[in-house]
Motif scaffolding. Sequence first.
Motif, PDB file in Angstrom:
ATOM      1  N   HIS A 179      -4.459  -0.542 -10.299  1.00  0.00           N
ATOM      2  CA  HIS A 179      -5.692  -0.017 -10.284  1.00  0.00           C
ATOM      3  C   HIS A 179      -6.032   0.870  -9.321  1.00  0.00           C
ATOM      4  O   HIS A 179      -7.147   0.979  -8.768  1.00  0.00           O
ATOM      5  CB  HIS A 179      -6.655  -1.397 -10.127  1.00  0.00           C
ATOM      6  N   ASN A 231      -5.164   0.530   4.541  1.00  0.00           N
ATOM      7  CA  ASN A 231      -5.520   1.199   3.197  1.00  0.00           C
ATOM      8  C   ASN A 231      -6.210   2.374   3.062  1.00  0.00           C
ATOM      9  O   ASN A 231      -6.629   3.026   4.208  1.00  0.00           O
ATOM     10  CB  ASN A 231      -7.134   0.322   3.159  1.00  0.00           C
ATOM     11  N   GLN A 280     -12.887  -2.661 -13.171  1.00  0.00           N
ATOM     12  CA  GLN A 280     -11.452  -2.344 -12.777  1.00  0.00           C
ATOM     13  C   GLN A 280     -10.417  -2.206 -13.926  1.00  0.00           C
ATOM     14  O   GLN A 280      -9.711  -1.455 -14.127  1.00  0.00           O
ATOM     15  CB  GLN A 280     -10.810  -3.012 -11.713  1.00  0.00           C
ATOM     16  N   GLY A 282      -5.089   1.195  -5.727  1.00  0.00           N
ATOM     17  CA  GLY A 282      -5.195   1.030  -4.581  1.00  0.00           C
ATOM     18  C   GLY A 282      -3.968   1.890  -3.801  1.00  0.00           C
ATOM     19  O   GLY A 282      -2.920   1.904  -4.453  1.00  0.00           O
ATOM     20  N   GLY A 284     -12.600  -4.762  -3.853  1.00  0.00           N
ATOM     21  CA  GLY A 284     -12.520  -6.082  -4.237  1.00  0.00           C
ATOM     22  C   GLY A 284     -12.083  -6.345  -5.714  1.00  0.00           C
ATOM     23  O   GLY A 284     -11.923  -5.423  -6.535  1.00  0.00           O
ATOM     24  N   LEU A 285     -12.200  -7.709  -6.076  1.00  0.00           N
ATOM     25  CA  LEU A 285     -12.097  -7.790  -7.573  1.00  0.00           C
ATOM     26  C   LEU A 285     -13.384  -7.542  -8.253  1.00  0.00           C
ATOM     27  O   LEU A 285     -14.551  -8.101  -7.978  1.00  0.00           O
ATOM     28  CB  LEU A 285     -11.553  -9.330  -7.887  1.00  0.00           C
ATOM     29  N   CYS A 319       0.242  -5.674  -3.845  1.00  0.00           N
ATOM     30  CA  CYS A 319      -0.846  -4.987  -3.464  1.00  0.00           C
ATOM     31  C   CYS A 319      -1.862  -6.063  -3.265  1.00  0.00           C
ATOM     32  O   CYS A 319      -2.132  -7.086  -3.887  1.00  0.00           O
ATOM     33  CB  CYS A 319      -1.468  -4.150  -4.668  1.00  0.00           C
ATOM     34  N   SER A 320      -2.801  -5.893  -2.395  1.00  0.00           N
ATOM     35  CA  SER A 320      -3.552  -6.846  -1.889  1.00  0.00           C
ATOM     36  C   SER A 320      -4.795  -7.126  -2.885  1.00  0.00           C
ATOM     37  O   SER A 320      -5.597  -8.000  -2.769  1.00  0.00           O
ATOM     38  CB  SER A 320      -4.142  -6.797  -0.357  1.00  0.00           C
ATOM     39  N   HIS A 321      -4.891  -6.359  -4.033  1.00  0.00           N
ATOM     40  CA  HIS A 321      -5.847  -6.209  -4.773  1.00  0.00           C
ATOM     41  C   HIS A 321      -5.791  -7.219  -5.914  1.00  0.00           C
ATOM     42  O   HIS A 321      -6.252  -8.525  -6.057  1.00  0.00           O
ATOM     43  CB  HIS A 321      -6.221  -4.851  -5.207  1.00  0.00           C
ATOM     44  N   ALA A 330      -9.796   2.614  -2.133  1.00  0.00           N
ATOM     45  CA  ALA A 330     -10.343   1.287  -2.851  1.00  0.00           C
ATOM     46  C   ALA A 330      -9.522   1.435  -4.200  1.00  0.00           C
ATOM     47  O   ALA A 330      -9.192   2.362  -4.586  1.00  0.00           O
ATOM     48  CB  ALA A 330     -11.848   1.472  -2.928  1.00  0.00           C
ATOM     49  N   PRO A 331      -9.610   0.125  -4.723  1.00  0.00           N
ATOM     50  CA  PRO A 331     -10.456  -1.232  -4.479  1.00  0.00           C
ATOM     51  C   PRO A 331      -9.719  -1.957  -3.387  1.00  0.00           C
ATOM     52  O   PRO A 331     -10.652  -3.037  -3.193  1.00  0.00           O
ATOM     53  CB  PRO A 331     -10.278  -1.894  -5.911  1.00  0.00           C
ATOM     54  N   PRO A 332      -8.479  -1.920  -3.170  1.00  0.00           N
ATOM     55  CA  PRO A 332      -8.168  -3.212  -2.234  1.00  0.00           C
ATOM     56  C   PRO A 332      -8.882  -3.221  -1.221  1.00  0.00           C
ATOM     57  O   PRO A 332      -9.238  -2.335  -0.505  1.00  0.00           O
ATOM     58  CB  PRO A 332      -6.572  -3.093  -1.859  1.00  0.00           C
TER      59      PRO A 332
END
Length: 502
Positions: free
Chosen positions: A475, A485, A239, A477, A234-235, A454-456, A488-490
């Motif tokens: 980042h 997926n 990152q 993903g 996630g956020l 990107c979902s991140h 990570a991170p997403p």
Amino acid sequence: MTTHTSYWKAETHPPALEPVSRSMETDILVIGGGITGVTTAYLLQQAGREVMLIEGKTLGAGVTSSTSGHLTPAFDSHYYQLIQDFDLNTARQIYQAMTAAIDTIEHITQQELLDCNFKRIPGYLYAEIENQLEELEKEFTASLDVGMNAQWADQLPLPFRTQKGIIYHHHAQFHVLRYLYGLAQKLVEKGARLYVQTRAVQVSEEEDKVRVSLENGHTLTARQVVMATHAPLGLNPIQTEVAPYRSYVMAAKVKKLPEEGLYWDLYDPYHYTRRAQYKGQDVLIVGGCDHKTGQKTDTKQSYAALQQYINSRFGLEEVLFSWSGQVFEPVDGLPFIGKSPFQKNTYIATGYSGDGLTWGTAAAHILTDLITAHDNPLVDIVSPNRMNVMASAKDFVKENINVAYHFVKDRLSVDADTLKDIAAGEGKIIRHQGKQMAVYCDEHGHYHALDPVCSHMKCIVQWNSAEKTWDCPCHGGRFSWTGENLDAPPLHRLKPIDLKVE
Ligand SMILES: Cc1cc2nc3c(=O)[nH]c(=O)nc-3n(C[C@H](O)[C@H](O)[C@H](O)COP(=O)(O)OP(=O)(O)OC[C@H]3O[C@@H](n4cnc5c(N)ncnc54)[C@H](O)[C@@H]3O)c2cc1C
């Protein structure tokens, strides 16, 4: 025959584990079944804590199976740089922690009788061309200063021409997945609960616990959570402090083997080499050709460059395995291990560069000491909350300008104008039906369209031709061509688009 998979996965079998099938509570939940997660779970269990570990795919499916299996306390960004950016005392502590991590792997191997070919061998850092000599000399001085058992070498046991080198005594190599699977099996036998095919999709802190929602609809609740997911999920502000790079590896039969040892050179990106055994024969594992994730579409060219390197130095006979993986480069050279910024009970470990087997094991010690309230001299040095403006400023600005550039530029650009421009087996970003899309054309000529955002952090993913994946240039993903997926991170997949083909 080339199989596009990692050497470590051949002839190894993970322990039989199930997915989580109901909501549960635990004292400590570790997310991620790579070297960081499994070792952290093991050390916490040794310290008497109740541990549960979940893994989104299978144990070791992440970067741990993409490694080249060198165990070295030689620092990826070089000790002379670390001394310059921090100080000698910090560099000495880093060296001691990395040495202790390798000792831990050796100790666990002996204690738990793990059949993983752990062996102490020398390491060699070398200059192949004359203008690398100055850097080699600086690193030799720094190596002695931090306390390494190092010796200057005029000749190297390599089958091609080099300049000088450094011999490091008491490095090591092992079979990473045999180690990981053996350790996981011991954990289960000692009562830890380990689950696979169990993806976390949300991690949220509440009063005195952390709630982890799973993709399969169940919820896990823990007093403390360790995100051992290579990059925090996630956020997370960290990152912006780490940059994703991909590195390429081949296991090959060659005409000229070097003596047993770990070898790495001074090119940027550098090449790394060691021997291994395959079906009773000596083979070579060689890696290199790194580039920033999502910023090179023709990744087949990276494999070709590596193959050419192996052939020119060792005489290539046959490529047995080829694979690639991701490393996270920290802006100040040091990893981020400890309590996640702004969190009370969530811990992270990331930014290992190319030393993540050693750092993953060191992280397990640091996180165990933090969670069990024991002192550890590295806690402040690698804290995710540290601030070393002097050491990080240059790379922080460079990497984040690069992210901002891609955030804007990739929104405005496409690789092709129409679906017909996408050949079978290829993926391209196109504008179709008034929308930007990531479209893959399969071997049967069927198109598979995804929302490329990107979902991140909403950057536009880019095609990776060798792996047939969509990789985020910001980042790190990564997603399969079907949108699932991969890295990570997403937390969430790429959304499918219902494509209308005129
Ligand atoms: C090509 C290459 C060569 C390398 N060579 C070396 C070397 O010689 N020596 C060395 O020391 N290091 C090396 N490294 C680095 C090292 O391999 C890694 O840093 C290390 O394996 C990272 O381990 P990890 O456990 O932190 O991450 P991973 O092994 O990636 O484990 C993280 C796990 O978390 C899981 N996960 C992710 N998201 C979720 C989720 N939402 N829910 C549940 N599970 C999730 C993933 O599936 C994965 O299995 C190399 C790396 C690469 C790419």
